[in-house]
Design a protein around this motif. Structure first.
Motif, PDB file in Angstrom:
ATOM      1  N   LEU A  87       0.833  -1.208   0.000  1.00  0.00           N
ATOM      2  CA  LEU A  87       0.000   0.000   0.000  1.00  0.00           C
ATOM      3  C   LEU A  87       0.864   1.254   0.000  1.00  0.00           C
ATOM      4  O   LEU A  87       1.978   1.240   0.540  1.00  0.00           O
ATOM      5  CB  LEU A  87      -0.891   0.033   1.245  1.00  0.00           C
ATOM      6  CG  LEU A  87      -2.054  -0.931   1.306  1.00  0.00           C
ATOM      7  CD1 LEU A  87      -2.627  -0.964   2.722  1.00  0.00           C
ATOM      8  CD2 LEU A  87      -3.119  -0.554   0.298  1.00  0.00           C
ATOM      9  N   PRO A  88       0.367   2.361  -0.551  1.00  0.00           N
ATOM     10  CA  PRO A  88       1.082   3.632  -0.425  1.00  0.00           C
ATOM     11  C   PRO A  88       1.263   3.992   1.056  1.00  0.00           C
ATOM     12  O   PRO A  88       0.425   3.636   1.903  1.00  0.00           O
ATOM     13  CB  PRO A  88       0.165   4.635  -1.123  1.00  0.00           C
ATOM     14  CG  PRO A  88      -0.701   3.819  -2.017  1.00  0.00           C
ATOM     15  CD  PRO A  88      -0.862   2.487  -1.330  1.00  0.00           C
ATOM     16  N   GLY A  99      -4.431  -3.294 -10.829  1.00  0.00           N
ATOM     17  CA  GLY A  99      -3.384  -3.119  -9.823  1.00  0.00           C
ATOM     18  C   GLY A  99      -3.867  -2.550  -8.506  1.00  0.00           C
ATOM     19  O   GLY A  99      -3.093  -2.435  -7.553  1.00  0.00           O
ATOM     20  N   SER A 100      -5.157  -2.190  -8.401  1.00  0.00           N
ATOM     21  CA  SER A 100      -5.687  -1.624  -7.157  1.00  0.00           C
ATOM     22  C   SER A 100      -5.685  -2.660  -6.036  1.00  0.00           C
ATOM     23  O   SER A 100      -5.999  -3.830  -6.257  1.00  0.00           O
ATOM     24  CB  SER A 100      -7.116  -1.119  -7.359  1.00  0.00           C
ATOM     25  OG  SER A 100      -7.149   0.027  -8.163  1.00  0.00           O
ATOM     26  N   LEU A 101      -5.345  -2.184  -4.843  1.00  0.00           N
ATOM     27  CA  LEU A 101      -5.396  -2.994  -3.633  1.00  0.00           C
ATOM     28  C   LEU A 101      -6.632  -2.588  -2.838  1.00  0.00           C
ATOM     29  O   LEU A 101      -6.971  -1.399  -2.778  1.00  0.00           O
ATOM     30  CB  LEU A 101      -4.138  -2.795  -2.799  1.00  0.00           C
ATOM     31  CG  LEU A 101      -2.823  -3.080  -3.533  1.00  0.00           C
ATOM     32  CD1 LEU A 101      -1.635  -2.704  -2.669  1.00  0.00           C
ATOM     33  CD2 LEU A 101      -2.752  -4.527  -3.972  1.00  0.00           C
ATOM     34  N   ASP A 145       1.021   6.295  -8.770  1.00  0.00           N
ATOM     35  CA  ASP A 145       1.302   5.932 -10.159  1.00  0.00           C
ATOM     36  C   ASP A 145       0.010   5.734 -10.959  1.00  0.00           C
ATOM     37  O   ASP A 145      -0.103   4.813 -11.765  1.00  0.00           O
ATOM     38  CB  ASP A 145       2.170   4.673 -10.242  1.00  0.00           C
ATOM     39  CG  ASP A 145       3.521   4.839  -9.543  1.00  0.00           C
ATOM     40  OD1 ASP A 145       4.028   5.979  -9.523  1.00  0.00           O
ATOM     41  OD2 ASP A 145       4.032   3.846  -9.022  1.00  0.00           O
ATOM     42  N   GLY A 146      -0.994   6.578 -10.696  1.00  0.00           N
ATOM     43  CA  GLY A 146      -2.245   6.531 -11.440  1.00  0.00           C
ATOM     44  C   GLY A 146      -3.191   5.422 -11.016  1.00  0.00           C
ATOM     45  O   GLY A 146      -4.230   5.229 -11.646  1.00  0.00           O
TER      46      GLY A 146
END
Length: 120
Positions: free
Chosen positions: A39-40, A69-71, A112-113
Motif C-alpha cells: 500500500l502507499p 493493480g488496485s489494492l 502511479d495513477g
C-alpha cells in the motif's frame, strides 16, 4: 503557506514494514502481508492507526478495482475520527459513502495513477 513549505513541514511517513502488520494478520498469511506492505505509505499509516485501535481486518485483496493493480482492504468498524483527521495530511482522501450494498466510508490514495482503497 506555499505547497512546498507545507510539504517540508509535513514529510511523508516512512513505509511500513512487515513487522508493523504481523500482529494483525491471522497465522501470518504471507500473501496478505505482501499486499499490506504494498500500500502507499499514507494509506499504510491510516490503516495501522485503525488496526492499533482494534478495528479488525475483514478482507485484503488485489482487487484490480477501481483500476488494474488496485489494492482493496476492508475493515469491520467505521474509521476513528482521528484517522479521518490525519488522512489529508498524508495524501489520503476520506469519503463518506453510506451505500448499504457496499460500504459506509473509505480512505483512498493514488500512486502511479492507481487508486488503492481501505473501506469500512
Amino acid at each position: 503557506m506555499t505547497p512546498t513549505a507545507a510539504a517540508a513541514d509535513n514529510p511523508p511517513p516512512p513505509p511500513a514494514t512487515r513487522d508493523d502488520f504481523l500482529p494483525f494478520i491471522p497465522t501470518h498469511n504471507l500473501q496478505t502481508l505482501a499486499i499490506l506492505i504494498s500500500l502507499p505509505a499514507g494509506l499504510q499509516t491510516c490503516l495501522l492507526a485503525e488496526l492499533r485501535r482494534g478495528n479488525p481486518l475483514v478482507q485484503v485483496e488485489r482487487a484490480d478495482w477501481p483500476h488494474p493493480g488496485s489494492l482493496f482492504i476492508s475493515l469491520g468498524e467505521l474509521f476513528d475520527p482521528a484517522t479521518r483527521a490525519m488522512a489529508p495530511g498524508l495524501g489520503v482522501a476520506w469519503r463518506q459513502v453510506n451505500d448499504p450494498h457496499y460500504w459506509r466510508e473509505d480512505l483512498s490514495q493514488v500512486r502511479d495513477g492507481v487508486e488503492h482503497l481501505v473501506v469500512c
